[in-house]
Scaffold this motif. Structure first.
Motif, PDB file in Angstrom:
ATOM      1  N   THR A 159      -4.358  89.044  64.106  1.00 39.54           N
ATOM      2  CA  THR A 159      -3.267  88.193  63.611  1.00 39.54           C
ATOM      3  C   THR A 159      -2.329  87.773  64.737  1.00 39.54           C
ATOM      4  N   THR A 160      -2.277  88.569  65.807  1.00 40.55           N
ATOM      5  CA  THR A 160      -1.416  88.215  66.940  1.00 40.55           C
ATOM      6  C   THR A 160      -1.919  86.965  67.665  1.00 40.55           C
ATOM      7  N   GLU A 161      -3.176  86.596  67.425  1.00 43.05           N
ATOM      8  CA  GLU A 161      -3.755  85.425  68.078  1.00 43.05           C
ATOM      9  C   GLU A 161      -3.865  84.229  67.134  1.00 43.05           C
ATOM     10  N   GLN A 162      -3.506  84.416  65.876  1.00 48.28           N
ATOM     11  CA  GLN A 162      -3.599  83.302  64.933  1.00 48.28           C
ATOM     12  C   GLN A 162      -2.549  82.240  65.245  1.00 48.28           C
ATOM     13  N   SER A 163      -2.814  81.017  64.817  1.00 48.54           N
ATOM     14  CA  SER A 163      -1.946  79.894  65.144  1.00 48.54           C
ATOM     15  C   SER A 163      -0.562  80.062  64.531  1.00 48.54           C
ATOM     16  N   SER A 164       0.444  79.698  65.291  1.00 47.36           N
ATOM     17  CA  SER A 164       1.821  79.721  64.822  1.00 47.36           C
ATOM     18  C   SER A 164       1.965  78.868  63.567  1.00 47.36           C
ATOM     19  N   LYS A 165       2.859  79.274  62.693  1.00 46.46           N
ATOM     20  CA  LYS A 165       3.103  78.466  61.484  1.00 46.46           C
ATOM     21  C   LYS A 165       4.069  77.319  61.764  1.00 46.46           C
TER      22      LYS A 165
ATOM     23  N   ASN B 221      -2.151  94.714  65.389  1.00 44.26           N
ATOM     24  CA  ASN B 221      -3.226  94.196  64.551  1.00 44.26           C
ATOM     25  C   ASN B 221      -3.809  95.332  63.718  1.00 44.26           C
TER      26      ASN B 221
ATOM     27  N   PRO C 104       1.451  86.136  63.218  1.00 46.27           N
ATOM     28  CA  PRO C 104       1.354  85.172  64.320  1.00 46.27           C
ATOM     29  C   PRO C 104       2.687  85.004  65.055  1.00 46.27           C
ATOM     30  N   GLU C 105       2.602  84.709  66.341  1.00 49.95           N
ATOM     31  CA  GLU C 105       3.791  84.511  67.149  1.00 49.95           C
ATOM     32  C   GLU C 105       4.320  83.079  67.010  1.00 49.95           C
TER      33      GLU C 105
ATOM     34  N   THR D  66       1.927  80.378  69.773  1.00 53.90           N
ATOM     35  CA  THR D  66       0.648  81.000  69.451  1.00 53.90           C
ATOM     36  C   THR D  66       0.148  81.914  70.572  1.00 53.90           C
TER      37      THR D  66
ATOM     38  N   SER E 116       2.320  87.259  72.737  1.00 49.07           N
ATOM     39  CA  SER E 116       2.641  88.573  72.159  1.00 49.07           C
ATOM     40  C   SER E 116       3.784  89.290  72.873  1.00 49.07           C
TER      41      SER E 116
END
Length: 272
Positions: free
Chosen positions: A6-12, A165, A184-185, A188, A191
């Motif tokens: 989830t730390t690598e998922q695209s920013s919202k 994660n 997510p950060e 993106t 971290s």
């Protein structure tokens, strides 16, 4: 449960470059507010690890942090602040970063990818069964950290971890994993932001709670802090004045003579 970074998922958040400074700050702050809540969900895991750290350190053991990049730097920072804050020796809490001390200021390429190096680094400190080693990695996949904990496990050394994660390889390797799921950060994959903040909060909890349990705090005061600058000397004098009925000048003399707030107060109380 499958492992998802989830730390690598695209920013919202989209089109960051089109936001005003105020919009950027507001949105970053909105995301940052979620971090303490994520830490709260991990309190039982944090407690379980700290109990092990306290038990080992009461018997003369040490606490090691190992990490790479931001995670490694955070471990080094927390370890380096224990001697001045709590008056412990520099080799009581030890931070080790992939790539060595050079990596504290400048990234060392591919240092985190060597799964054998952490154990070599730990051996330089004569790591043994009395110690606890905590691996720090936001992703939970850093080879340097996972490899280090694997070797510790093989040698009956208690291991813990801090990652962001769920069900990460690192968490599955550690005896006492801590999972702080921050999502997510804002940028993106960056971290150093929410994940780094979460790691810092957990490290604060680990070192502070451990040192309190070891008797390094009295009431709510850092009675064993090192007197390394004028600000801390002044703080120490005022702490003495709160504990015993003396003037600032007498407190200053007591502190200078005995070297710590604890020793100064104990000496005075033993004289009356």
């Amino acid at each position: 449960m499958s492992f998802i970074k989830t730390t690598e998922q695209s920013s919202k958040y989209e089109h960051l470059e089109k936001m005003s400074v105020k919009e950027l700050l507001t949105n970053i702050n909105t995301e940052d507010k979620t971090v303490p809540l994520a830490v709260e969900k991990a309190l039982s895991q944090i407690e379980a690890l700290i109990e092990q750290v306290i038990a080992k350190m009461k018997n003369g053991g040490r606490l090691f942090y190992i990490g790479a990049g931001t995670s490694g730097r955070l471990g080094v920072v927390d370890a380096s602040e224990c001697p001045p804050t709590f008056g412990v020796d520099f080799d009581t809490v030890i931070g080790i970063i992939a790539g060595g001390d050079t990596a504290i200021r400048k990234a060392v390429e591919f240092a985190e990818d060597d799964k054998n190096q952490a154990w070599k680094d730990l051996q330089e400190w004569n790591i043994n069964k009395n110690d606890v080693v905590i691996g720090i990695a936001a992703s939970g996949t850093t080879p340097y950290v996972i490899g280090g904990l694997q070797k510790c496990n093989e040698n009956d050394i208690i291991t813990g971890s801090i990652s962001c994660n769920a069900q990460s390889p690192l968490s599955q390797t550690a005896n006492y994993p801590i999972d702080v799921i921050v999502g997510p950060e804002f940028v993106t994959g960056s971290s150093r932001m929410k994940a780094g903040t979460a790691q810092k909060l957990v490290l604060n909890m680990i070192s502070t709670t451990t040192m309190i349990a070891l008797g390094k705090v009295k009431g709510n005061k850092m009675v064993d802090m090192q007197l390394s600058n004028d600000k801390l000397i002044d703080r120490g004098i005022r702490m003495i004045m709160e504990e015993i009925p003396v003037t600032y000048e007498v407190g200053a003399e007591l502190l200078k003579t005995h070297g710590s707030v604890r020793k100064a107060v104990d000496f005075f109380k033993n004289q009356v």
